[in-house]
Design a protein around this motif. Sequence first.
Motif, PDB file in Angstrom:
ATOM      1  N   LEU A 173      40.136  10.318  41.309  1.00 57.47           N
ATOM      2  CA  LEU A 173      38.931  10.190  40.495  1.00 57.47           C
ATOM      3  C   LEU A 173      37.772  11.005  41.053  1.00 57.47           C
ATOM      4  O   LEU A 173      36.845  11.347  40.314  1.00 57.47           O
ATOM      5  CB  LEU A 173      38.537   8.716  40.367  1.00 57.47           C
ATOM      6  CG  LEU A 173      39.546   7.839  39.632  1.00 57.47           C
ATOM      7  CD1 LEU A 173      39.075   6.401  39.609  1.00 57.47           C
ATOM      8  CD2 LEU A 173      39.791   8.366  38.232  1.00 57.47           C
ATOM      9  N   GLY A 174      37.824  11.345  42.312  1.00 60.54           N
ATOM     10  CA  GLY A 174      36.774  12.145  42.917  1.00 60.54           C
ATOM     11  C   GLY A 174      36.929  13.639  42.706  1.00 60.54           C
ATOM     12  O   GLY A 174      36.044  14.418  43.071  1.00 60.54           O
ATOM     13  N   ARG A 175      38.021  14.055  42.124  1.00 57.50           N
ATOM     14  CA  ARG A 175      38.269  15.491  41.909  1.00 57.50           C
ATOM     15  C   ARG A 175      37.586  15.952  40.619  1.00 57.50           C
ATOM     16  O   ARG A 175      37.843  15.413  39.537  1.00 57.50           O
ATOM     17  CB  ARG A 175      39.769  15.768  41.817  1.00 57.50           C
ATOM     18  CG  ARG A 175      40.550  15.482  43.080  1.00 57.50           C
ATOM     19  CD  ARG A 175      40.261  16.478  44.191  1.00 57.50           C
ATOM     20  NE  ARG A 175      40.656  17.817  43.868  1.00 57.50           N
ATOM     21  CZ  ARG A 175      41.830  18.350  44.214  1.00 57.50           C
ATOM     22  NH1 ARG A 175      42.708  17.653  44.904  1.00 57.50           N
ATOM     23  NH2 ARG A 175      42.109  19.588  43.864  1.00 57.50           N
ATOM     24  N   SER A 176      36.755  16.958  40.724  1.00 51.01           N
ATOM     25  CA  SER A 176      36.054  17.480  39.542  1.00 51.01           C
ATOM     26  C   SER A 176      37.029  18.077  38.536  1.00 51.01           C
ATOM     27  O   SER A 176      36.765  18.060  37.334  1.00 51.01           O
ATOM     28  CB  SER A 176      35.000  18.502  39.953  1.00 51.01           C
ATOM     29  OG  SER A 176      35.597  19.606  40.607  1.00 51.01           O
ATOM     30  N   GLU A 177      38.167  18.591  39.017  1.00 48.83           N
ATOM     31  CA  GLU A 177      39.160  19.180  38.115  1.00 48.83           C
ATOM     32  C   GLU A 177      39.717  18.142  37.139  1.00 48.83           C
ATOM     33  O   GLU A 177      40.073  18.467  36.012  1.00 48.83           O
ATOM     34  CB  GLU A 177      40.333  19.789  38.891  1.00 48.83           C
ATOM     35  CG  GLU A 177      39.937  20.912  39.818  1.00 48.83           C
ATOM     36  CD  GLU A 177      39.796  20.434  41.265  1.00 48.83           C
ATOM     37  OE1 GLU A 177      39.189  19.365  41.494  1.00 48.83           O
ATOM     38  OE2 GLU A 177      40.294  21.126  42.149  1.00 48.83           O
ATOM     39  N   VAL A 178      39.800  16.882  37.585  1.00 48.39           N
ATOM     40  CA  VAL A 178      40.290  15.813  36.706  1.00 48.39           C
ATOM     41  C   VAL A 178      39.280  15.579  35.588  1.00 48.39           C
ATOM     42  O   VAL A 178      39.639  15.508  34.409  1.00 48.39           O
ATOM     43  CB  VAL A 178      40.569  14.519  37.502  1.00 48.39           C
ATOM     44  CG1 VAL A 178      40.884  13.361  36.570  1.00 48.39           C
ATOM     45  CG2 VAL A 178      41.716  14.741  38.476  1.00 48.39           C
ATOM     46  N   GLY A 179      37.997  15.484  35.939  1.00 47.55           N
ATOM     47  CA  GLY A 179      36.955  15.313  34.927  1.00 47.55           C
ATOM     48  C   GLY A 179      36.915  16.465  33.946  1.00 47.55           C
ATOM     49  O   GLY A 179      36.766  16.267  32.737  1.00 47.55           O
ATOM     50  N   ASP A 180      37.072  17.678  34.457  1.00 50.04           N
ATOM     51  CA  ASP A 180      37.075  18.855  33.580  1.00 50.04           C
ATOM     52  C   ASP A 180      38.284  18.832  32.645  1.00 50.04           C
ATOM     53  O   ASP A 180      38.167  19.156  31.457  1.00 50.04           O
ATOM     54  CB  ASP A 180      37.080  20.143  34.399  1.00 50.04           C
ATOM     55  CG  ASP A 180      35.779  20.351  35.163  1.00 50.04           C
ATOM     56  OD1 ASP A 180      34.759  19.702  34.827  1.00 50.04           O
ATOM     57  OD2 ASP A 180      35.791  21.155  36.116  1.00 50.04           O
ATOM     58  N   ALA A 181      39.450  18.467  33.169  1.00 51.92           N
ATOM     59  CA  ALA A 181      40.665  18.417  32.345  1.00 51.92           C
ATOM     60  C   ALA A 181      40.545  17.365  31.245  1.00 51.92           C
ATOM     61  O   ALA A 181      41.133  17.522  30.173  1.00 51.92           O
ATOM     62  CB  ALA A 181      41.883  18.126  33.217  1.00 51.92           C
ATOM     63  N   LEU A 182      39.769  16.306  31.503  1.00 53.11           N
ATOM     64  CA  LEU A 182      39.568  15.239  30.512  1.00 53.11           C
ATOM     65  C   LEU A 182      38.355  15.509  29.629  1.00 53.11           C
ATOM     66  O   LEU A 182      37.937  14.642  28.861  1.00 53.11           O
ATOM     67  CB  LEU A 182      39.417  13.893  31.212  1.00 53.11           C
ATOM     68  CG  LEU A 182      40.620  13.412  32.016  1.00 53.11           C
ATOM     69  CD1 LEU A 182      40.294  12.110  32.742  1.00 53.11           C
ATOM     70  CD2 LEU A 182      41.844  13.254  31.138  1.00 53.11           C
ATOM     71  N   LYS A 183      37.767  16.713  29.738  1.00 50.99           N
ATOM     72  CA  LYS A 183      36.572  17.088  28.953  1.00 50.99           C
ATOM     73  C   LYS A 183      35.428  16.103  29.203  1.00 50.99           C
ATOM     74  O   LYS A 183      34.641  15.816  28.309  1.00 50.99           O
ATOM     75  CB  LYS A 183      36.884  17.179  27.462  1.00 50.99           C
ATOM     76  CG  LYS A 183      38.021  18.112  27.119  1.00 50.99           C
ATOM     77  CD  LYS A 183      37.623  19.541  27.346  1.00 50.99           C
ATOM     78  CE  LYS A 183      38.741  20.460  26.849  1.00 50.99           C
ATOM     79  NZ  LYS A 183      38.693  21.740  27.466  1.00 50.99           N
ATOM     80  N   GLN A 184      35.381  15.549  30.412  1.00 50.48           N
ATOM     81  CA  GLN A 184      34.327  14.622  30.839  1.00 50.48           C
ATOM     82  C   GLN A 184      34.269  13.350  29.992  1.00 50.48           C
ATOM     83  O   GLN A 184      33.263  12.650  29.977  1.00 50.48           O
ATOM     84  CB  GLN A 184      32.959  15.323  30.860  1.00 50.48           C
ATOM     85  CG  GLN A 184      32.896  16.548  31.743  1.00 50.48           C
ATOM     86  CD  GLN A 184      33.162  16.239  33.215  1.00 50.48           C
ATOM     87  OE1 GLN A 184      32.764  15.207  33.734  1.00 50.48           O
ATOM     88  NE2 GLN A 184      33.881  17.148  33.887  1.00 50.48           N
ATOM     89  N   GLN A 185      35.367  13.032  29.301  1.00 52.16           N
ATOM     90  CA  GLN A 185      35.424  11.806  28.506  1.00 52.16           C
ATOM     91  C   GLN A 185      35.717  10.618  29.434  1.00 52.16           C
ATOM     92  O   GLN A 185      36.324  10.786  30.489  1.00 52.16           O
ATOM     93  CB  GLN A 185      36.512  11.904  27.444  1.00 52.16           C
ATOM     94  CG  GLN A 185      36.270  12.982  26.423  1.00 52.16           C
ATOM     95  CD  GLN A 185      37.453  13.124  25.469  1.00 52.16           C
ATOM     96  OE1 GLN A 185      38.505  12.508  25.642  1.00 52.16           O
ATOM     97  NE2 GLN A 185      37.280  13.951  24.449  1.00 52.16           N
ATOM     98  N   PRO A 186      35.329   9.409  29.033  1.00 51.63           N
ATOM     99  CA  PRO A 186      35.630   8.228  29.841  1.00 51.63           C
ATOM    100  C   PRO A 186      37.145   8.023  29.992  1.00 51.63           C
ATOM    101  O   PRO A 186      37.915   8.289  29.068  1.00 51.63           O
ATOM    102  CB  PRO A 186      35.030   7.066  29.041  1.00 51.63           C
ATOM    103  CG  PRO A 186      34.030   7.697  28.129  1.00 51.63           C
ATOM    104  CD  PRO A 186      34.540   9.084  27.847  1.00 51.63           C
ATOM    105  N   ILE A 187      37.546   7.547  31.138  1.00 49.61           N
ATOM    106  CA  ILE A 187      38.963   7.282  31.417  1.00 49.61           C
ATOM    107  C   ILE A 187      39.398   6.023  30.678  1.00 49.61           C
ATOM    108  O   ILE A 187      38.719   4.999  30.734  1.00 49.61           O
ATOM    109  CB  ILE A 187      39.190   7.119  32.929  1.00 49.61           C
ATOM    110  CG1 ILE A 187      38.917   8.454  33.618  1.00 49.61           C
ATOM    111  CG2 ILE A 187      40.593   6.610  33.237  1.00 49.61           C
ATOM    112  CD1 ILE A 187      38.849   8.358  35.119  1.00 49.61           C
ATOM    113  N   GLU A 188      40.534   6.118  29.996  1.00 53.51           N
ATOM    114  CA  GLU A 188      41.097   4.968  29.299  1.00 53.51           C
ATOM    115  C   GLU A 188      42.256   4.346  30.052  1.00 53.51           C
ATOM    116  O   GLU A 188      42.492   3.156  29.948  1.00 53.51           O
ATOM    117  CB  GLU A 188      41.517   5.348  27.887  1.00 53.51           C
ATOM    118  CG  GLU A 188      40.332   5.649  26.994  1.00 53.51           C
ATOM    119  CD  GLU A 188      40.712   5.818  25.539  1.00 53.51           C
ATOM    120  OE1 GLU A 188      41.918   5.883  25.211  1.00 53.51           O
ATOM    121  OE2 GLU A 188      39.786   5.888  24.713  1.00 53.51           O
TER     122      GLU A 188
END
Length: 97
Positions: A37-52
Amino acid sequence: MRAAALLLSVALSIPAGSASAALSGYWDSTKIIHAVLGRSEVGDALKQQPIESIVETDSGYRVKSRDCTVDVRVDRHNASKPGPGSFKLHVGQGRCH
């Protein structure tokens, strides 16, 4: 007395391989999930949408948002001395629909 000596002998002959597993499965997985969750690449891959959801896979974790999914491979490395091992994360390509 003889039984105690035999038991001690058997206990001392067991390899210390399990000593490297200092963290329980729960604490090991929370350590890795926090790193994911701390990796910015994960947020970018999810288009900064909330995690479901976060689901464990054979190779790591799958993180999903409303429209996107990303797989994160976890390469675990055993410790050379007693204590927790280390790991490396590989963030895959995000898939959005």
